[in-house]
Design a protein around this motif. Structure first.
Motif, PDB file in Angstrom:
ATOM      1  N   GLN A 195       0.824  -1.206   0.000  1.00 36.33           N
ATOM      2  CA  GLN A 195       0.000   0.000   0.000  1.00 36.33           C
ATOM      3  C   GLN A 195       0.861   1.260   0.000  1.00 36.33           C
ATOM      4  O   GLN A 195       0.594   2.221  -0.735  1.00 36.33           O
ATOM      5  N   ILE A 196       1.900   1.265   0.827  1.00 34.73           N
ATOM      6  CA  ILE A 196       2.788   2.424   0.900  1.00 34.73           C
ATOM      7  C   ILE A 196       3.544   2.619  -0.412  1.00 34.73           C
ATOM      8  O   ILE A 196       3.729   3.749  -0.879  1.00 34.73           O
ATOM      9  N   SER A 197       3.960   1.529  -1.028  1.00 33.01           N
ATOM     10  CA  SER A 197       4.661   1.612  -2.318  1.00 33.01           C
ATOM     11  C   SER A 197       3.749   2.195  -3.385  1.00 33.01           C
ATOM     12  O   SER A 197       4.197   2.977  -4.240  1.00 33.01           O
ATOM     13  N   VAL A 198       2.475   1.834  -3.360  1.00 27.95           N
ATOM     14  CA  VAL A 198       1.515   2.371  -4.322  1.00 27.95           C
ATOM     15  C   VAL A 198       1.334   3.870  -4.101  1.00 27.95           C
ATOM     16  O   VAL A 198       1.269   4.652  -5.064  1.00 27.95           O
ATOM     17  N   ILE A 199       1.250   4.291  -2.859  1.00 25.58           N
ATOM     18  CA  ILE A 199       1.123   5.721  -2.539  1.00 25.58           C
ATOM     19  C   ILE A 199       2.326   6.489  -3.077  1.00 25.58           C
ATOM     20  O   ILE A 199       2.171   7.548  -3.705  1.00 25.58           O
ATOM     21  N   ARG A 200       3.515   5.972  -2.868  1.00 33.45           N
ATOM     22  CA  ARG A 200       4.726   6.649  -3.331  1.00 33.45           C
ATOM     23  C   ARG A 200       4.790   6.694  -4.852  1.00 33.45           C
ATOM     24  O   ARG A 200       5.192   7.705  -5.441  1.00 33.45           O
ATOM     25  N   GLU A 201       4.391   5.612  -5.495  1.00 32.52           N
ATOM     26  CA  GLU A 201       4.397   5.580  -6.956  1.00 32.52           C
ATOM     27  C   GLU A 201       3.373   6.568  -7.516  1.00 32.52           C
ATOM     28  O   GLU A 201       3.648   7.261  -8.506  1.00 32.52           O
ATOM     29  N   TYR A 202       2.210   6.628  -6.886  1.00 34.34           N
ATOM     30  CA  TYR A 202       1.190   7.589  -7.315  1.00 34.34           C
ATOM     31  C   TYR A 202       1.728   9.013  -7.185  1.00 34.34           C
ATOM     32  O   TYR A 202       1.538   9.837  -8.077  1.00 34.34           O
TER      33      TYR A 202
END
Length: 232
Positions: A71-78
């Protein structure tokens, strides 16, 4: 075969393995972003992502380790993609109101594209507003970083003489952000026609309130530098 030659082959194989691993992780993240836009961050899981990517759960888990890390990786990628589409291109515009206007316009364009997919900043805030933890912290940090960039753009517009000296950057930022939230709500939830145009008109209305010269508040005008500072 020399010792140096013998050492080159394993090094190359290691580099290829690393590159392949990075490419696989990037592909998983891309799929995770698409999935999160449909089901939200809360609906994102190792199992769901494995099904979408047609990988094993252990294969996805090897790249992220946990659902929380995913989830955190997705937030950073977004956030990285948001910067690439909205923030960095606007920096080529002249300092002051032209740059602030470019930031808002690119933000509006992104929201218009996300009408059918959803904004992770907004949907994530709804999901995690009352749920403390690393995922909420990561999301809040990304949103604050964007707000700080906008606040700085407003402050520069004041320095350049485009906005009144007594302009409160935090207040102006609040009003601009409110337009985006209203746009997202009316365009995505209510499907109201003309929402994008209303958001743009709202921005110009805000600018007209804070601008040193009312003529600066026009969507197609690039305000001239207006300052009392010496240019020598």
């Amino acid at each position: 075969m020399s010792a140096n030659t013998a050492a080159i082959k394993p090094a190359r194989e290691s580099a290829r393995t690393l590159q392949k691993g990075q490419q696989t992780r990037a592909a998983i993240l891309d799929a995770a972003l698409r999935l999160a836009s449909q089901v939200g961050l809360e609906g994102l899981s190792i199992g769901a992502l494995a099904e979408v990517t047609r990988m094993s759960k252990s294969g996805v888990f090897a790249h992220f380790g946990s659902r929380e890390e995913l989830q955190i990786s997705v937030i950073r990628e977004y956030h990285n993609r948001f910067e690439e589409e909205v923030f960095f291109p606007a920096l080529v515009e002249p300092r002051g109101l032209p740059r602030l206007r470019a930031l808002f316009e690119r933000w509006v364009r992104r929201v218009s594209v996300e009408i059918d997919s959803g904004c992770i900043y907004i949907s994530g805030a709804v999901e995690f507003d009352d749920r403390p933890g690393p995922v909420r912290d990561a999301l809040a940090a990304m949103v604050r970083a964007w707000h700080q960039a906008l606040g700085r753009a407003i402050a520069i517009a004041i320095e350049e003489g485009h906005l009144k000296p007594d302009t409160d950057p935090a207040q102006m930022l609040f009003e601009i952000h409110g337009l985006i939230l209203a746009l997202h709500h009316d365009a995505r939830f209510l499907r109201s026609p003309g929402s994008i145009d209303r958001a743009r008109r709202g921005f110009e209305f805000i600018v007209s309130h804070y601008a040193t010269d009312p003529s600066l508040a026009r969507a197609d005008g690039a305000p001239a530098r207006k300052t009392t500072r010496s240019t020598r």
